[in-house]
Design a protein around this motif. Structure first.
Motif, PDB file in Angstrom:
ATOM      1  N   GLN A  31      12.206  -6.702 -21.473  1.00 51.62           N
ATOM      2  CA  GLN A  31      10.829  -7.188 -21.542  1.00 51.62           C
ATOM      3  C   GLN A  31       9.990  -6.711 -20.358  1.00 51.62           C
ATOM      4  O   GLN A  31       8.755  -6.722 -20.420  1.00 51.62           O
ATOM      5  N   MET A  32      10.636  -6.273 -19.277  1.00 53.81           N
ATOM      6  CA  MET A  32       9.905  -5.789 -18.099  1.00 53.81           C
ATOM      7  C   MET A  32       9.702  -4.281 -18.129  1.00 53.81           C
ATOM      8  O   MET A  32       9.026  -3.730 -17.258  1.00 53.81           O
ATOM      9  N   LEU A  33      10.249  -3.599 -19.144  1.00 51.30           N
ATOM     10  CA  LEU A  33      10.224  -2.127 -19.170  1.00 51.30           C
ATOM     11  C   LEU A  33       8.801  -1.584 -19.306  1.00 51.30           C
ATOM     12  O   LEU A  33       8.394  -0.667 -18.586  1.00 51.30           O
ATOM     13  N   GLU A  34       8.025  -2.169 -20.191  1.00 49.28           N
ATOM     14  CA  GLU A  34       6.663  -1.678 -20.428  1.00 49.28           C
ATOM     15  C   GLU A  34       5.798  -1.848 -19.186  1.00 49.28           C
ATOM     16  O   GLU A  34       5.033  -0.948 -18.816  1.00 49.28           O
ATOM     17  N   GLU A  35       5.924  -2.998 -18.514  1.00 51.30           N
ATOM     18  CA  GLU A  35       5.131  -3.240 -17.317  1.00 51.30           C
ATOM     19  C   GLU A  35       5.536  -2.271 -16.193  1.00 51.30           C
ATOM     20  O   GLU A  35       4.669  -1.751 -15.470  1.00 51.30           O
ATOM     21  N   ALA A  36       6.839  -2.013 -16.038  1.00 49.99           N
ATOM     22  CA  ALA A  36       7.296  -1.097 -14.991  1.00 49.99           C
ATOM     23  C   ALA A  36       6.779   0.316 -15.246  1.00 49.99           C
ATOM     24  O   ALA A  36       6.372   1.028 -14.313  1.00 49.99           O
ATOM     25  N   ALA A  37       6.765   0.748 -16.514  1.00 48.33           N
ATOM     26  CA  ALA A  37       6.251   2.073 -16.843  1.00 48.33           C
ATOM     27  C   ALA A  37       4.751   2.169 -16.543  1.00 48.33           C
ATOM     28  O   ALA A  37       4.271   3.178 -15.991  1.00 48.33           O
ATOM     29  N   TYR A  38       4.028   1.092 -16.872  1.00 51.50           N
ATOM     30  CA  TYR A  38       2.597   1.089 -16.586  1.00 51.50           C
ATOM     31  C   TYR A  38       2.335   1.174 -15.086  1.00 51.50           C
ATOM     32  O   TYR A  38       1.469   1.927 -14.622  1.00 51.50           O
ATOM     33  N   MET A  39       3.111   0.413 -14.291  1.00 47.57           N
ATOM     34  CA  MET A  39       2.903   0.424 -12.850  1.00 47.57           C
ATOM     35  C   MET A  39       3.287   1.765 -12.236  1.00 47.57           C
ATOM     36  O   MET A  39       2.676   2.216 -11.258  1.00 47.57           O
ATOM     37  N   ALA A  40       4.308   2.429 -12.799  1.00 40.98           N
ATOM     38  CA  ALA A  40       4.673   3.756 -12.295  1.00 40.98           C
ATOM     39  C   ALA A  40       3.519   4.732 -12.505  1.00 40.98           C
ATOM     40  O   ALA A  40       3.169   5.516 -11.601  1.00 40.98           O
TER      41      ALA A  40
ATOM     42  N   GLY B   5       0.773  -1.226   0.000  1.00 37.88           N
ATOM     43  CA  GLY B   5       0.000   0.000   0.000  1.00 37.88           C
ATOM     44  C   GLY B   5       0.805   1.277   0.000  1.00 37.88           C
ATOM     45  O   GLY B   5       0.235   2.368   0.117  1.00 37.88           O
ATOM     46  N   GLU B   6       2.123   1.207  -0.170  1.00 37.17           N
ATOM     47  CA  GLU B   6       2.966   2.407  -0.218  1.00 37.17           C
ATOM     48  C   GLU B   6       3.094   2.853  -1.678  1.00 37.17           C
ATOM     49  O   GLU B   6       4.117   2.648  -2.324  1.00 37.17           O
ATOM     50  N   HIS B   7       2.048   3.485  -2.195  1.00 38.93           N
ATOM     51  CA  HIS B   7       1.986   3.779  -3.621  1.00 38.93           C
ATOM     52  C   HIS B   7       2.991   4.854  -4.041  1.00 38.93           C
ATOM     53  O   HIS B   7       3.566   4.777  -5.137  1.00 38.93           O
ATOM     54  N   GLY B   8       3.238   5.845  -3.206  1.00 43.10           N
ATOM     55  CA  GLY B   8       4.191   6.883  -3.569  1.00 43.10           C
ATOM     56  C   GLY B   8       5.605   6.339  -3.668  1.00 43.10           C
ATOM     57  O   GLY B   8       6.326   6.609  -4.640  1.00 43.10           O
ATOM     58  N   ALA B   9       5.996   5.570  -2.667  1.00 42.59           N
ATOM     59  CA  ALA B   9       7.326   4.961  -2.711  1.00 42.59           C
ATOM     60  C   ALA B   9       7.434   3.979  -3.870  1.00 42.59           C
ATOM     61  O   ALA B   9       8.481   3.870  -4.517  1.00 42.59           O
ATOM     62  N   ALA B  10       6.339   3.248  -4.147  1.00 44.28           N
ATOM     63  CA  ALA B  10       6.360   2.294  -5.258  1.00 44.28           C
ATOM     64  C   ALA B  10       6.552   3.012  -6.583  1.00 44.28           C
ATOM     65  O   ALA B  10       7.311   2.554  -7.454  1.00 44.28           O
ATOM     66  N   ALA B  11       5.877   4.171  -6.771  1.00 47.66           N
ATOM     67  CA  ALA B  11       6.042   4.924  -8.016  1.00 47.66           C
ATOM     68  C   ALA B  11       7.491   5.357  -8.197  1.00 47.66           C
ATOM     69  O   ALA B  11       8.058   5.260  -9.296  1.00 47.66           O
ATOM     70  N   GLY B  12       8.122   5.810  -7.123  1.00 50.66           N
ATOM     71  CA  GLY B  12       9.519   6.218  -7.215  1.00 50.66           C
ATOM     72  C   GLY B  12      10.440   5.056  -7.540  1.00 50.66           C
ATOM     73  O   GLY B  12      11.365   5.192  -8.349  1.00 50.66           O
ATOM     74  N   GLU B  13      10.205   3.887  -6.923  1.00 47.08           N
ATOM     75  CA  GLU B  13      11.062   2.732  -7.198  1.00 47.08           C
ATOM     76  C   GLU B  13      10.859   2.216  -8.621  1.00 47.08           C
ATOM     77  O   GLU B  13      11.824   1.799  -9.274  1.00 47.08           O
ATOM     78  N   PHE B  14       9.611   2.246  -9.111  1.00 45.22           N
ATOM     79  CA  PHE B  14       9.378   1.833 -10.501  1.00 45.22           C
ATOM     80  C   PHE B  14      10.131   2.753 -11.461  1.00 45.22           C
ATOM     81  O   PHE B  14      10.737   2.291 -12.441  1.00 45.22           O
TER      82      PHE B  14
END
Length: 596
Positions: free
Chosen positions: A531-540, A509-518
């Motif tokens: 291959q993980m780049l698109e998914e990481a961008a979507y999650m950010a 549930g730490e969405h702000g920290a998660a956005a920064g790490e993504f």
């Protein structure tokens, strides 16, 4: 000393081992000889380096002379003292060569004196034990006393024992030539006197993991002092010792040449030990070169040649745990490169690992058996997967019972427990392995973190047919995955590890920290796992959208995605100021983002 020639650590541990003995007991011969040999190996550092070369030599001589005084009838200490004096004399002679100064003349004089002392100690080492323990060179014979004892036996009623009859000629081996060649007739054995003592000294030094001193005895000492006879120098045992010296020095080319010379001799290729050593030489050379499995093919051929000897005298090679472990590791590597798709190849690796474990149970063998079984689980049907996982777990338990401080074994135990849904056992194994996190290999740690994350995300369970609730539950192992990713990031920056940390924070549930790490993971994913780049961008973007009241967060996320999407600059171009380029293309750090 064997694994990495770490002489300072070896000397420190050896001195501590000697200090544990009582003053009356004192150190044994191997401890004193080992420490003296370490001090006289001047190619590697020592704790007495501040005192110069003479301090190391004098300390080594003092230890050996003190032991020889307490054990005057043992020849082995005399051999070590001879070695210390001969090595020091040769070093002083080389230092004085080509110099006419007064100091050089003194060095030459000291060298001559030590050479004479070395020759004296060599003669003492070769002397017969009867010279020190008795006065007669032959067994005494008293015929009158023998006749008197026999007459007294007859008087007491004891029957006279007749002499043994001669062996019939039919029982004697035939002198006629046989059509088959006797294997022993092809062997070149050393002189008995050398085999009893001199070669044992060389074997002992090789056992210590030293290469310089055995090499001196096999080369310089033979020429200067006649340490070994010509027959012994030409023997197979002596040639194999020269091979071991080259292997300890990691001179693989010289070792290959020695093997080539040995195999060209009559009967030289009929030594299973030679094939095993050649396989070990090629195995270590391929490992040092970071070769693929194809680079180990020549080593595998020699190992299998050693295993082909079937006679009773050489059957021990089939029970050699290291030899079986080496063959299993090569087949294991080949299976890994094929993603364990070849079942027969994996079974061959397991077969050799089991032979090694049966000969001498080791944590390495049991762990590798379990790993082969685990890698094959993905090719099993759904009904058989749990059975195979439990089978792999059984082998990991065997490995852990033999060594409870191996973090890689604990990591694979944790992975099996996670996939079987045994939550408490998985978390217990994870807590135990984190006590040894500094020794956990990064690839194993990354795989464990990925498994922990996969079984903590119900949203993606359907992608790999994971059973929600029993096996997969949101956030179940999220904290453990975050801890492992931080360990990996503490060693070096890694895009996949940063992405796992981001997912862990998102699941907690730490969405702000998660956005920064993504966002921070994007740059590393470009080169490590595109291959993980698109998914990481979507999650950010998704994490940024979940934080209300932060209008600049989405803009910073888009900026990070745009920077990661740009083509990587050519390192060889050299245009512009590198510092300015780095500042212009730097991805926003997690702590710079709002809400982090």
């Amino acid at each position: 000393m064997r694994s990495g020639q770490n002489q300072l650590d070896a000397e420190r541990v050896l001195r501590y081992a000697i200090s544990l003995r009582t003053e009356d007991e004192g150190p044994d011969f191997q401890e004193v000889a080992f420490l003296a040999s370490l001090l006289q190996t001047h190619r590697l550092p020592s704790s007495l380096d501040e005192g110069g070369r003479s301090a190391r030599f004098q300390a080594a001589m003092a230890m050996m002379e003190s032991y020889a005084d307490r054990n005057a009838f043992e020849p082995m200490p005399m051999h070590i003292i001879f070695l210390l004096l001969a090595v020091e004399a040769e070093a002083l002679r080389q230092m004085a060569a080509g110099d006419a100064s007064e100091q050089a003349l003194q060095l030459a004089e000291d060298s001559d004196r030590m050479t004479a002392e070395a020759a004296k100690y060599l003669e003492l080492a070769r002397a017969s034990p009867k010279k020190w323990q008795g006065t007669l060179e032959v067994t005494p014979s008293f015929p009158e006393l023998t006749m008197l004892v026999a007459k007294e036996s007859l008087n007491r009623g004891r029957p006279e024992v007749p002499e043994a009859p001669e062996t019939p000629a039919a029982w004697l081996p035939s002198s006629e030539p046989t059509p088959f060649v006797d294997a022993q007739s092809l062997r070149t054995a050393p002189e008995p006197d050398d085999a009893m003592m001199a070669l044992k000294v060389i074997d002992l030094l090789l056992h210590f993991g030293l290469s310089d001193l055995p090499g001196f005895l096999l080369e310089e000492a033979v020429q200067a002092y006649g340490y070994l006879s010509p027959v012994t120098v030409n023997s197979e045992r002596c040639q194999l010792q020269r091979v071991r010296v080259a292997m300890l020095a990691k001179d693989w080319n010289k070792a290959e040449q020695l093997f080539s010379d040995l195999f060209q001799r009559r009967g030289g290729d009929r030594l299973p030990e030679a094939h095993a050593l050649l396989g070990e030489c090629r195995y270590r050379a391929a490992r040092d070169a970071n070769s693929s499995s194809a680079g180990y093919d020549s080593a595998l051929a020699e190992f299998e040649a050693a295993l082909c000897f079937m006679t009773e005298e050489t059957s021990g090679f089939k029970e050699d745990p290291v030899l079986q472990l080496r063959v299993g590791s090569i087949l294991h590597l080949k299976s890994e490169e094929q993603n364990f798709s070849d079942r027969m190849l994996a079974e061959r690796a397991v077969k050799h690992y089991k032979k090694s474990a049966m000969a001498a149970p080791t944590a390495e063998a049991w762990k590798n058996i379990g790993l082969c079984r685990y890698r094959r689980v993905k090719y099993e049907t759904t009904a058989r997967k749990e059975k195979k996982l439990r089978e792999a777990m059984k082998y990991f338990y065997e490995a852990n019972a033999l060594d409870r401080e191996r973090p890689d074994t604990l990591a694979w135990l944790t992975i099996c427990a996670v996939e079987l849904g045994e939550v408490q056992r998985a978390k217990q194994g994870f807590r135990q392995l984190m006590q040894f996190e500094e020794r956990l290999a990064s690839p194993v740690a990354l795989e464990l973190a990925e498994v922990l994350l996969r079984f903590s995300n119900e949203q993606r369970a359907a992608e790999w047919h994971g059973e929600r609730g029993r096996l997969v539950q949101d956030g179940r192992y999220a904290k453990e995955a975050a801890m492992l990713s931080k360990v990996l990031l503490g060693r070096s920056e890694s895009g996949p590890a940063r992405c796992i940390l981001a997912w862990s924070k998102f699941l907690q549930g730490e969405h702000g920290a998660a956005a920064g790490e993504f966002c921070a993971s994007l740059t590393g994913l470009v080169t490590e796992k595109p291959q993980m780049l698109e998914e990481a961008a979507y999650m950010a973007r998704h994490c940024a959208a979940l934080i209300p009241g932060e209008p600049h967060l989405s803009a910073l996320v888009e900026e990070a995605i745009a920077i990661a999407s740009e083509p990587q600059p050519d390192e060889s171009s050299g245009f512009g100021d590198e510092a300015e380029q780095d500042a212009a293309t730097e991805t926003p750090r997690p702590e710079d983002l709002p809400g982090a």
